[in-house]
Design an enzyme around this catalytic site. Sequence first.
Site, PDB file in Angstrom:
ATOM      1  N   LYS A  35      80.221  20.973 -19.586  1.00 28.13           N
ATOM      2  CA  LYS A  35      80.257  21.142 -21.056  1.00 28.13           C
ATOM      3  C   LYS A  35      81.330  20.306 -21.733  1.00 28.13           C
ATOM      4  CE  LYS A  35      83.262  25.184 -20.840  1.00 28.13           C
ATOM      5  NZ  LYS A  35      83.292  26.626 -20.595  1.00 28.13           N
ATOM      6  N   ARG A 128      86.699  38.200 -23.281  1.00 31.74           N
ATOM      7  CA  ARG A 128      85.636  37.400 -23.859  1.00 31.74           C
ATOM      8  C   ARG A 128      84.352  38.077 -23.376  1.00 31.74           C
ATOM      9  NH1 ARG A 128      85.078  30.969 -22.842  1.00 31.74           N
ATOM     10  NH2 ARG A 128      83.569  31.693 -21.306  1.00 31.74           N
TER      11      ARG A 128
HETATM   12  C1  LIG Z   1      83.922  26.758 -19.399  1.00 31.47           C
HETATM   13  C2  LIG Z   1      83.587  27.764 -18.405  1.00 31.47           C
HETATM   14  C3  LIG Z   1      83.912  27.565 -17.051  1.00 31.47           C
HETATM   15  C4  LIG Z   1      84.692  26.353 -16.558  1.00 31.47           C
HETATM   16  O1  LIG Z   1      86.038  26.461 -16.905  1.00 31.47           O
HETATM   17  P1  LIG Z   1      87.125  25.383 -16.393  1.00 31.47           P
HETATM   18  O2  LIG Z   1      88.430  25.967 -16.782  1.00 31.47           O
HETATM   19  O3  LIG Z   1      86.833  24.119 -17.100  1.00 31.47           O
HETATM   20  O4  LIG Z   1      86.966  25.266 -14.924  1.00 31.47           O
HETATM   21  C5  LIG Z   1      83.518  28.519 -16.131  1.00 31.47           C
HETATM   22  N1  LIG Z   1      82.858  29.626 -16.522  1.00 31.47           N
HETATM   23  C6  LIG Z   1      82.546  29.871 -17.807  1.00 31.47           C
HETATM   24  C7  LIG Z   1      81.814  31.116 -18.165  1.00 31.47           C
HETATM   25  C8  LIG Z   1      82.909  28.957 -18.795  1.00 31.47           C
HETATM   26  O5  LIG Z   1      82.593  29.196 -20.072  1.00 31.47           O
END
Ligand SMILES: *Cc1c(COP(=O)(O)O)cnc(C)c1O
Length: 351
Positions: A35, A128
């Site tokens: 993302k 969250r």
């Molecule tokens: C963005 C996200 C991740 C990845 O997080 P990083 O800190 O970039 O490794 C993993 N799980 C969820 C649900 C996320 O929204």
Amino acid sequence: MYPKLNIDKQKLAENVRFIKSESDKYGVDICCVTKCFCAIPEIVDIYFENGIREFADSRIQNLKKINYVGVKRWLLRLPMLSEVEDVVKYSDISLNSQVKTVQALGEEASKIGVVHNVVMMVDLGDLREGVRPEKAIETAKAFNSVDGIKLLGVGVNLNCYGGVLPTETNINELVQIAEEIEKECGITLEVISGGNSGSIYLMQEGKLNKRVNNLRLGEVVFVGQETSYQKNIEGMHENIFTLELEVIEIEDKPSVHIGETGLNSFGEVAVYEDKGIMKRAIVGCGRQDVDISMIEPLDKNIEIIGFSSDHIILDFTKKGESFIGEKIKFNVSYGAILSLCTSEYVCKEVR
Ligand SMILES: *Cc1c(COP(=O)(O)O)cnc(C)c1O
């Protein structure tokens, strides 16, 4: 074309291979999160070519772009009811906490004759997404009874909204919840997903509960740091992304504004220290593309003074020779990569 975001192919490939073999060592499958860089195909290709077969993104538009044969696609953000059709079509697995949404996914999956995999998110304090532990069994049972749905596992997300750190305690709690669900539902959960880049330190210290068999990794792969304590990971490169901006003006000017001041273009009051006459430069990039607090000039003699929508103003007083058309390089943080990749005004060069 400038502004330009450079992506170092060789270093990224090495990071991907490193984190993959490191996780293999601990029996953890990784799905790589795309993302932050909007799943730009040239970047995703590097992951694929270096052995990654599971990808995750929070947006369906990005998952649509990832269509190699034999890869699994995870939807990270809880699905919207209005997008269930695309969720079932473009993702193999989605993270969920709402029974209503899972029922809608099940209905859609049954309609097109597939089974959609669901990972139930548990909130362990970051506040969250996810159900609180006391509601986990009841929600899992409800998910498990929906036609067209397979309850693949459970997961947790930490380090994000609340900045809560993953620890042996909260990860063990997740595993305990998973085992209770297995007992109550009479199933085996294939996936226990123990978080994101913030959980790498637990894994490397051998403290990740042995039943955790999945991590969802974004930042660590291309920033080369774990995100709980921002420590560099030995064996990984740090600056995969660098920003290059072009100088469009160099002039000697005072450091304080002349004339009566009102608000700047973002409704803020500008306050500057009087440093006398400075050599000031402007580069072609601005707030529409990136926040200046998230970029840092490689040349320590350059300082960022401020920015507006399309201009970043630099202090060149201490810098040596400079010229119009010169390209100035910056290191970028996660937040900067996110907005720069999203900006259509920024050229992305993978090389
Ligand atoms: C963005 C996200 C991740 C990845 O997080 P990083 O800190 O970039 O490794 C993993 N799980 C969820 C649900 C996320 O929204």
